[in-house]
Design a protein around this motif. Structure first.
Motif, short mmCIF file in Angstrom:
data_model
loop_
_atom_site.label_atom_id
_atom_site.label_comp_id
_atom_site.label_asym_id
_atom_site.label_seq_id
_atom_site.Cartn_x
_atom_site.Cartn_y
_atom_site.Cartn_z
N GLY A 221 10.38 21.25 57.28
CA GLY A 221 9.26 22.11 57.63
C GLY A 221 9.65 23.44 58.26
N LYS A 222 10.95 23.68 58.41
CA LYS A 222 11.42 24.87 59.13
C LYS A 222 10.95 26.17 58.49
CE LYS A 222 15.67 27.16 60.65
NZ LYS A 222 17.16 27.06 60.72
N ARG A 223 11.11 26.31 57.20
CA ARG A 223 10.75 27.56 56.53
C ARG A 223 9.25 27.87 56.68
NH1 ARG A 223 12.45 31.06 52.52
NH2 ARG A 223 10.79 31.88 51.19
N ALA A 224 8.42 26.87 56.44
CA ALA A 224 6.97 27.07 56.57
C ALA A 224 6.61 27.46 58.00
CB ALA A 224 6.22 25.81 56.16
N MET A 225 7.22 26.84 58.96
CA MET A 225 6.93 27.09 60.36
C MET A 225 7.38 28.48 60.80
SD MET A 225 5.79 26.06 63.37
CE MET A 225 5.72 24.27 63.51
N GLY B 155 7.05 15.54 54.06
CA GLY B 155 8.24 15.19 54.84
C GLY B 155 8.44 16.08 56.05
N SER B 156 7.64 17.15 56.16
CA SER B 156 7.72 18.00 57.36
C SER B 156 7.27 17.19 58.58
CB SER B 156 6.81 19.22 57.20
OG SER B 156 7.20 20.03 56.11
N THR C 98 3.46 14.51 70.98
CA THR C 98 2.51 14.41 69.88
C THR C 98 3.22 14.90 68.62
OG1 THR C 98 1.56 16.60 70.33
CG2 THR C 98 0.51 14.69 71.36
N VAL C 99 2.89 14.26 67.51
CA VAL C 99 3.65 14.47 66.27
C VAL C 99 2.71 14.67 65.09
CG1 VAL C 99 5.40 13.47 64.73
CG2 VAL C 99 5.48 12.99 67.19
N MET C 100 3.09 15.58 64.20
CA MET C 100 2.41 15.77 62.92
C MET C 100 3.41 15.44 61.82
SD MET C 100 0.32 19.36 63.54
CE MET C 100 -0.53 19.26 61.95
N ILE C 101 3.00 14.59 60.87
CA ILE C 101 3.86 14.18 59.77
C ILE C 101 3.15 14.51 58.46
CG2 ILE C 101 5.09 12.24 58.71
CD1 ILE C 101 4.54 10.78 61.51
N ASP D 283 -3.46 16.31 54.48
CA ASP D 283 -2.53 15.18 54.30
C ASP D 283 -1.57 15.01 55.47
OD1 ASP D 283 -3.50 14.32 51.76
OD2 ASP D 283 -2.49 16.02 50.82
N TRP D 284 -2.04 15.38 56.66
CA TRP D 284 -1.25 15.18 57.87
C TRP D 284 -1.56 13.82 58.48
CZ3 TRP D 284 2.72 18.19 59.20
CH2 TRP D 284 2.75 19.52 58.77
#
Length: 202
Positions: free
Chosen positions: A103-107, A118-119, A138-141, A153-154
């Motif tokens: 997820g690094k690039r999107a973030m 998979g982010s 807290t986590v987002m997957i 779809d989180w």
């Protein structure tokens, strides 16, 4: 069959039997161990998903303020209700955010991000700006298409500060209600992004 031949045959059967018993005794524990650790049998409970998250990309070098009412929504239900009822203006928290490589690039680079499946994003909730140990995670997957289409779809998850105990997980309504407000950025607010990073988003 002669007596001598019978004796030899009996000895052979005993040897084969003992060899089989020895093989079973030596191999069974190993096979059981492999079966017990098989990823097809044991599914991740949540803690495994974020293991070593502090080695991921740290999104905000300095902890960002996280106002009390929003912090309460992200806590476990009982704690959230207590905080909201208290109405204490001094309950503002701070957060530090981490994102995995997927997820690094999107973030960090996209102005209108679309996080790939998979982010994983982890938010540490800190008592003060100087705290070194979080009181809550807290986590987002980002899951597969169709998992939660009304919320990008989180999947959401909250864990205790050590990241070892999952307190809640799934399509959590309190999380979804808040993240619906940032639908245009794939349900991720990123209000914690440093100014210099925001300026380079494309």
């Amino acid at each position: 069959m002669k007596t001598g031949a019978k004796t030899q045959y009996a000895k052979l059967l005993i040897i084969i039997f003992l060899a089989g018993m020895w093989a079973c005794a030596s191999l069974s524990p190993q096979k059981l161990k492999l079966a017990a650790s098989s990823p097809a049998i044991i599914q991740p409970t949540g803690a495994e998903i974020i293991e070593g998250y502090r080695q991921w990309t740290r999104v905000n070098p300095e902890p960002a303020i996280f106002h009390a009412q929003i912090a309460a929504l992200c806590a476990a239900p009982t704690a959230a209700r207590n905080n909201m009822e208290a109405g204490n203006p001094h309950l503002d928290k701070f957060i530090t955010v981490y994102v995995n490589d997927i997820g690094k690039r999107a973030m960090m680079e996209e102005k209108s991000p679309r996080f790939p499946q998979g982010s994983v994003i982890v938010k540490e909730k800190l008592m003060t700006k100087e705290s070194t140990s979080p009181e809550l995670l807290t986590v987002m997957i980002k899951r597969e298409a169709g998992f939660n289409p009304d919320n990008g779809d989180w999947e959401y998850m909250s864990l205790n500060g050590t990241g070892k105990e999952v307190q809640a997980r799934g399509r959590l309504e309190s999380c979804q209600a808040c993240h619906m407000m940032v639908k245009d950025t794939d349900y991720v607010s990123r209000n914690y992004l440093p100014i210099e990073v925001r300026a380079k988003l494309k």
